[in-house]
Write a protein that holds these residues in place. Sequence first.
Motif, PDB file in Angstrom:
ATOM      1  N   HIS A  13       0.790  -1.226   0.000  1.00 35.04           N
ATOM      2  CA  HIS A  13       0.000   0.000   0.000  1.00 35.04           C
ATOM      3  C   HIS A  13       0.822   1.275   0.000  1.00 35.04           C
ATOM      4  CE1 HIS A  13      -4.040  -1.573   0.318  1.00 35.04           C
ATOM      5  NE2 HIS A  13      -3.559  -2.505   1.108  1.00 35.04           N
ATOM      6  N   ALA A  14       1.939   1.265   0.691  1.00 33.06           N
ATOM      7  CA  ALA A  14       2.658   2.530   0.828  1.00 33.06           C
ATOM      8  C   ALA A  14       4.096   2.295   1.246  1.00 33.06           C
ATOM      9  CB  ALA A  14       1.972   3.399   1.878  1.00 33.06           C
ATOM     10  N   ASP A  15       4.912   3.290   0.992  1.00 29.86           N
ATOM     11  CA  ASP A  15       6.258   3.373   1.546  1.00 29.86           C
ATOM     12  C   ASP A  15       6.231   4.520   2.532  1.00 29.86           C
ATOM     13  OD1 ASP A  15       7.272   1.356  -0.090  1.00 29.86           O
ATOM     14  OD2 ASP A  15       7.718   2.773  -1.690  1.00 29.86           O
ATOM     15  N   LYS A  16       6.870   4.329   3.665  1.00 26.69           N
ATOM     16  CA  LYS A  16       6.896   5.391   4.663  1.00 26.69           C
ATOM     17  C   LYS A  16       8.278   5.466   5.279  1.00 26.69           C
ATOM     18  CE  LYS A  16       5.634   3.094   8.866  1.00 26.69           C
ATOM     19  NZ  LYS A  16       5.111   3.490  10.123  1.00 26.69           N
ATOM     20  N   ILE A  17       8.565   6.582   5.881  1.00 24.11           N
ATOM     21  CA  ILE A  17       9.842   6.782   6.546  1.00 24.11           C
ATOM     22  C   ILE A  17       9.619   6.706   8.046  1.00 24.11           C
ATOM     23  CG2 ILE A  17      11.775   8.339   6.917  1.00 24.11           C
ATOM     24  CD1 ILE A  17      11.004   9.598   4.176  1.00 24.11           C
ATOM     25  N   ASP A  18      10.355   5.808   8.697  1.00 23.76           N
ATOM     26  CA  ASP A  18      10.313   5.702  10.152  1.00 23.76           C
ATOM     27  C   ASP A  18      11.525   6.455  10.679  1.00 23.76           C
ATOM     28  OD1 ASP A  18      10.315   5.070  12.818  1.00 23.76           O
ATOM     29  OD2 ASP A  18       9.976   2.921  12.513  1.00 23.76           O
ATOM     30  N   TYR A  19      11.271   7.632  11.213  1.00 22.91           N
ATOM     31  CA  TYR A  19      12.360   8.473  11.702  1.00 22.91           C
ATOM     32  C   TYR A  19      12.942   7.959  13.014  1.00 22.91           C
ATOM     33  CZ  TYR A  19      10.779  11.682   8.124  1.00 22.91           C
ATOM     34  OH  TYR A  19      10.423  12.231   6.916  1.00 22.91           O
ATOM     35  N   ASN A  20      12.199   7.149  13.752  1.00 23.39           N
ATOM     36  CA  ASN A  20      12.678   6.622  15.023  1.00 23.39           C
ATOM     37  C   ASN A  20      13.513   5.361  14.870  1.00 23.39           C
ATOM     38  OD1 ASN A  20      11.437   8.588  16.669  1.00 23.39           O
ATOM     39  ND2 ASN A  20       9.488   7.575  16.365  1.00 23.39           N
ATOM     40  N   ALA A  21      13.350   4.629  13.779  1.00 24.47           N
ATOM     41  CA  ALA A  21      14.043   3.354  13.598  1.00 24.47           C
ATOM     42  C   ALA A  21      15.558   3.524  13.539  1.00 24.47           C
ATOM     43  CB  ALA A  21      13.542   2.650  12.348  1.00 24.47           C
ATOM     44  N   GLY A  22      16.035   4.642  13.083  1.00 27.41           N
ATOM     45  CA  GLY A  22      17.471   4.854  12.962  1.00 27.41           C
ATOM     46  C   GLY A  22      18.119   5.427  14.202  1.00 27.41           C
ATOM     47  N   LEU A  23      17.335   5.706  15.235  1.00 25.10           N
ATOM     48  CA  LEU A  23      17.910   6.309  16.438  1.00 25.10           C
ATOM     49  C   LEU A  23      18.837   5.356  17.187  1.00 25.10           C
ATOM     50  CD1 LEU A  23      14.859   8.301  17.834  1.00 25.10           C
ATOM     51  CD2 LEU A  23      16.795   9.166  16.521  1.00 25.10           C
ATOM     52  N   ASP A  24      18.434   4.079  17.288  1.00 25.11           N
ATOM     53  CA  ASP A  24      19.253   3.103  17.994  1.00 25.11           C
ATOM     54  C   ASP A  24      20.450   2.653  17.169  1.00 25.11           C
ATOM     55  OD1 ASP A  24      17.569   3.167  20.182  1.00 25.11           O
ATOM     56  OD2 ASP A  24      16.319   1.534  19.418  1.00 25.11           O
ATOM     57  N   ASP A  25      20.286   2.634  15.863  1.00 28.79           N
ATOM     58  CA  ASP A  25      21.344   2.198  14.954  1.00 28.79           C
ATOM     59  C   ASP A  25      21.439   3.191  13.804  1.00 28.79           C
ATOM     60  OD1 ASP A  25      23.217   0.857  13.474  1.00 28.79           O
ATOM     61  OD2 ASP A  25      21.983  -0.905  13.070  1.00 28.79           O
ATOM     62  N   PRO A  26      22.209   4.259  13.980  1.00 29.01           N
ATOM     63  CA  PRO A  26      22.283   5.320  12.963  1.00 29.01           C
ATOM     64  C   PRO A  26      22.739   4.841  11.589  1.00 29.01           C
ATOM     65  CG  PRO A  26      23.321   6.041  15.001  1.00 29.01           C
ATOM     66  CD  PRO A  26      22.994   4.584  15.157  1.00 29.01           C
ATOM     67  N   TYR A  33      16.780  10.383   3.443  1.00 33.82           N
ATOM     68  CA  TYR A  33      15.470  10.435   4.090  1.00 33.82           C
ATOM     69  C   TYR A  33      15.547  10.824   5.557  1.00 33.82           C
ATOM     70  CZ  TYR A  33      14.046   7.796  -0.038  1.00 33.82           C
ATOM     71  OH  TYR A  33      13.813   7.387  -1.315  1.00 33.82           O
ATOM     72  N   GLY A  34      16.670  10.572   6.193  1.00 37.10           N
ATOM     73  CA  GLY A  34      16.802  10.862   7.619  1.00 37.10           C
ATOM     74  C   GLY A  34      16.128   9.830   8.500  1.00 37.10           C
ATOM     75  N   GLY A  35      15.831   8.669   7.944  1.00 34.01           N
ATOM     76  CA  GLY A  35      15.196   7.584   8.686  1.00 34.01           C
ATOM     77  C   GLY A  35      15.281   6.300   7.887  1.00 34.01           C
TER      78      GLY A  35
END
Length: 57
Positions: A13-26, A33-35
């Motif tokens: 249905h969609a592609d989305k950016i999870d900005y929090n997913a990269g916080l633990d593992d930059p 995208y920043g995420g």
Amino acid sequence: MKCEDCGVEMNHHADKIDYNAGLDDPDRADPVYGGVLEEAHTCPACGRTEVRAAAES
């Protein structure tokens, strides 16, 4: 992607950016995208939803 509940092919249905997913593992975060880019899928048969990391191109 097959539904884990009923085995039917799920709809993408969609592609989305999870900005929090990269916080633990930059290193996972895409610098553009920043995420982490994720795909959202829904089963047309049972309604189950799944989100997974997008396949790298």
